[in-house]
Scaffold this active site. Structure first.
Site, PDB file in Angstrom:
ATOM      1  N   ASN A 275       0.839  -1.198   0.000  1.00 28.12           N
ATOM      2  CA  ASN A 275       0.000   0.000   0.000  1.00 28.12           C
ATOM      3  C   ASN A 275       0.876   1.250   0.000  1.00 28.12           C
ATOM      4  OD1 ASN A 275       0.384   0.954   2.857  1.00 28.12           O
ATOM      5  ND2 ASN A 275      -0.442  -1.094   3.263  1.00 28.12           N
TER       6      ASN A 275
ATOM      7  N   PHE B 264      -5.293   4.231  14.268  1.00 28.99           N
ATOM      8  CA  PHE B 264      -5.575   5.166  13.183  1.00 28.99           C
ATOM      9  C   PHE B 264      -6.658   4.553  12.310  1.00 28.99           C
ATOM     10  CE2 PHE B 264      -2.555   8.767  12.727  1.00 28.99           C
ATOM     11  CZ  PHE B 264      -1.988   8.648  13.985  1.00 28.99           C
TER      12      PHE B 264
ATOM     13  N   LYS C 269     -14.911   1.822  14.429  1.00 31.02           N
ATOM     14  CA  LYS C 269     -13.605   1.153  14.635  1.00 31.02           C
ATOM     15  C   LYS C 269     -13.181   1.235  16.103  1.00 31.02           C
ATOM     16  CE  LYS C 269     -11.576   1.165  10.113  1.00 31.02           C
ATOM     17  NZ  LYS C 269     -10.781   1.817   9.112  1.00 31.02           N
TER      18      LYS C 269
HETATM   19  N1  CTP Z   1      -4.668  -2.492  12.073  1.00 28.14           N
HETATM   20  C1  CTP Z   1      -3.930  -3.499  12.677  1.00 28.14           C
HETATM   21  N2  CTP Z   1      -3.918  -4.743  12.144  1.00 28.14           N
HETATM   22  C2  CTP Z   1      -4.620  -5.040  11.034  1.00 28.14           C
HETATM   23  C3  CTP Z   1      -5.370  -4.005  10.391  1.00 28.14           C
HETATM   24  C4  CTP Z   1      -5.367  -2.739  10.956  1.00 28.14           C
HETATM   25  O1  CTP Z   1      -3.276  -3.261  13.699  1.00 28.14           O
HETATM   26  N3  CTP Z   1      -4.587  -6.246  10.524  1.00 28.14           N
HETATM   27  C5  CTP Z   1      -4.694  -1.162  12.715  1.00 28.14           C
HETATM   28  C6  CTP Z   1      -4.049  -0.059  11.927  1.00 28.14           C
HETATM   29  O2  CTP Z   1      -2.686   0.083  12.294  1.00 28.14           O
HETATM   30  C7  CTP Z   1      -4.880   1.128  12.345  1.00 28.14           C
HETATM   31  C8  CTP Z   1      -6.262   0.553  12.603  1.00 28.14           C
HETATM   32  O3  CTP Z   1      -6.054  -0.825  12.811  1.00 28.14           O
HETATM   33  O4  CTP Z   1      -4.434   1.669  13.562  1.00 28.14           O
HETATM   34  C9  CTP Z   1      -7.262   0.733  11.515  1.00 28.14           C
HETATM   35  O5  CTP Z   1      -6.712   0.354  10.286  1.00 28.14           O
HETATM   36  P1  CTP Z   1      -7.550   0.549   8.940  1.00 28.14           P
HETATM   37  O6  CTP Z   1      -6.754   0.025   7.799  1.00 28.14           O
HETATM   38  O7  CTP Z   1      -8.068   1.952   8.868  1.00 28.14           O
HETATM   39  O8  CTP Z   1      -8.808  -0.323   9.214  1.00 28.14           O
HETATM   40  P2  CTP Z   1      -9.067  -1.837   9.079  1.00 28.14           P
HETATM   41  O9  CTP Z   1      -9.107  -2.460  10.420  1.00 28.14           O
HETATM   42  O10 CTP Z   1      -8.142  -2.441   8.094  1.00 28.14           O
HETATM   43  O11 CTP Z   1     -10.566  -1.835   8.510  1.00 28.14           O
HETATM   44  P3  CTP Z   1     -11.102  -1.435   7.040  1.00 28.14           P
HETATM   45  O12 CTP Z   1     -10.128  -2.027   6.057  1.00 28.14           O
HETATM   46  O13 CTP Z   1     -12.436  -2.080   7.006  1.00 28.14           O
HETATM   47  O14 CTP Z   1     -11.185   0.048   6.978  1.00 28.14           O
END
Ligand code: CTP
Length: 401
Positions: A208, A323, A337
């Site tokens: 990403n 975040f 979240k």
């Molecule tokens: N995060 C994490 N582990 C994962 C996915 C996300 O620790 N496997 C943490 C990220 O570091 C961030 C938060 O969760 O602090 C939210 O990440 P985000 O990508 O915005 O959300 P997702 O949980 O991936 O949900 P979605 O893809 O549905 O938005």
């Protein structure tokens, strides 16, 4: 904060040298004692007389001045101040100090000192962008020297770009920051940062756009506030924050393991853009194009690191900040979240195409906690880092009572 502090100001040669006078004046207004040092080249741009008049101190400029050596030797001069500020730091001076040269008073002071050094570079944009200058900056940074600026803008040479000296107020803020209370001393923080990458085969991966800038800025700010920081980062091009314990990982699984094996921590900040999915079975050999056949990827979910830490029964950090990267319904998604993951704060960002948040220098954030929503204006990731660290410090005061 600056009253009674001794700041050694080194002025090197460059058209921006005249701006150092404003900084000296502001430092004096704040009650600091300014010890001025000028290089020979600096004297082409400002006179020792004006520097001396503003600082109300003698200007040091000669390495082998016997009177000075009798009164205060250059080693003592380099160590007797609370902070050394180089303003402007020319490309030449940066190169000189990065290679450990000591052929005038100013460079000798940097080599001999055990005091913190802050440099405010100023030069032509091409000189700043030159890989040699960038290499020198990295060397100095790795040796603990801090930088403020340069800023982007119109330069005296008529060109536009990065190279302008930071404004006097910005430099002053950085100087004040150096004397700030180490209010997080004795606290251990975990910070995750950057992207994770999930291998498809030996040459390809799912990734990403995260640059790791926001996580790095938060970790730097925490270190500045006296915290011990474990910085767990996916692959990024940035230098890791100076003074933190760095753990480099690639995949979400590796990040999960690194986070859990770094506990206990007083607080954890999850800025990493963790891949939600991984390939179920990574190909051991490079996938070949087969006519008519597109490869089918069997995906599986990665573990949610933030949720796993927030929901720990034992060893849960007192404060957990996540975040949320969102492209729509930002506030709504952030609130859900916060609930789903069980953390104390969610910092929501708009990462839609065109927002330039991912990979950019600025951020627009909304801080969401159980009973509070705070919408912040657009600001640099560095400025946001300061606000978030302040928020966490305040929360400690609430949870510690
Ligand atoms: N995060 C994490 N582990 C994962 C996915 C996300 O620790 N496997 C943490 C990220 O570091 C961030 C938060 O969760 O602090 C939210 O990440 P985000 O990508 O915005 O959300 P997702 O949980 O991936 O949900 P979605 O893809 O549905 O938005």
């Amino acid at each position: 904060m600056l009253a009674g502090k001794k700041v050694l100001v080194i002025i090197t040669g460059g058209i921006a040298a005249y701006k150092s006078l404003e900084l000296v004046r502001k430092l004096k207004e704040k009650g600091a004692k300014v010890i001025p040092v000028m290089t020979k080249a600096a004297e082409n741009f400002v006179t020792p007389m004006s520097v001396s008049a503003l600082s109300q101190e003698k200007v040091y400029n000669e390495l082998f001045d016997l009177t000075d050596e009798a009164e205060m030797g250059h080693i003592e001069l380099s160590r007797s101040s609370d902070l050394i500020v180089v303003v402007p730091a020319s490309a030449d001076f940066i190169a000189k100090t990065a290679t450990g040269q000591a052929n005038d008073l100013a460079s000798t002071l940097i080599l001999a000192t055990d005091t913190k050094v802050l440099m405010a570079p100023a030069m032509n944009v091409r000189m700043w962008e030159n890989p040699l200058t960038q290499k020198n900056i990295k060397i100095l940074y790795k040796n603990g020297i801090k930088f403020v600026g340069p800023n982007e803008g119109e330069m005296a040479c008529g060109e536009f770009g990065f190279g302008r000296l930071a404004e006097a107020d910005e430099i002053l803020k950085e100087i004040e920051g150096n004397f700030r209370d180490k209010k997080l001393k004795g606290r251990h923080f975990l910070v995750t940062s950057g992207p994770t990458i999930e291998p498809i085969d030996p040459v390809r991966f799912i990734g990403n756009r995260s640059s790791g800038l926001q996580g790095g800025a938060i970790a730097s700010e925490l270190v500045e506030s006296g915290a011990e920081v474990t910085f767990i980062t996916g692959p990024v091009h940035l230098d890791p924050p100076h003074g933190s314990n760095i753990i480099r990982v690639e995949t979400a699984d590796e990040m999960y393991d690194a986070v859990h094996s770094s506990l206990p921590a007083d607080a954890a900040v999850f800025t990493a853009a963790v891949a939600d999915w991984k390939i179920k079975k990574t190909a051991q050999q490079k996938l070949k194009k087969q006519t008519g056949n597109l490869p089918a990827f069997d995906l599986t979910k990665n573990k949610d690191i933030l949720a796993s830490v927030s929901k720990l029964k034992k060893n849960r950090p007192k404060i957990v900040m996540g975040f949320a990267a969102e492209t729509e319904n930002i506030l709504e998604n952030a609130k859900s979240k916060l609930m789903k993951k069980g953390c104390d704060f969610i910092v929501a960002n708009d990462v839609s195409l065109g927002s330039k948040t991912m990979g950019g220098n600025e951020n627009i954030a909304i801080i969401v906690s159980e009973n509070h929503v705070e919408t912040l204006p657009k600001m640099s990731k560095r400025a946001l880092a300061k606000i978030l660290v302040e928020k966490i410090s305040q929360s400690f005061e609430e949870v510690d009572v």
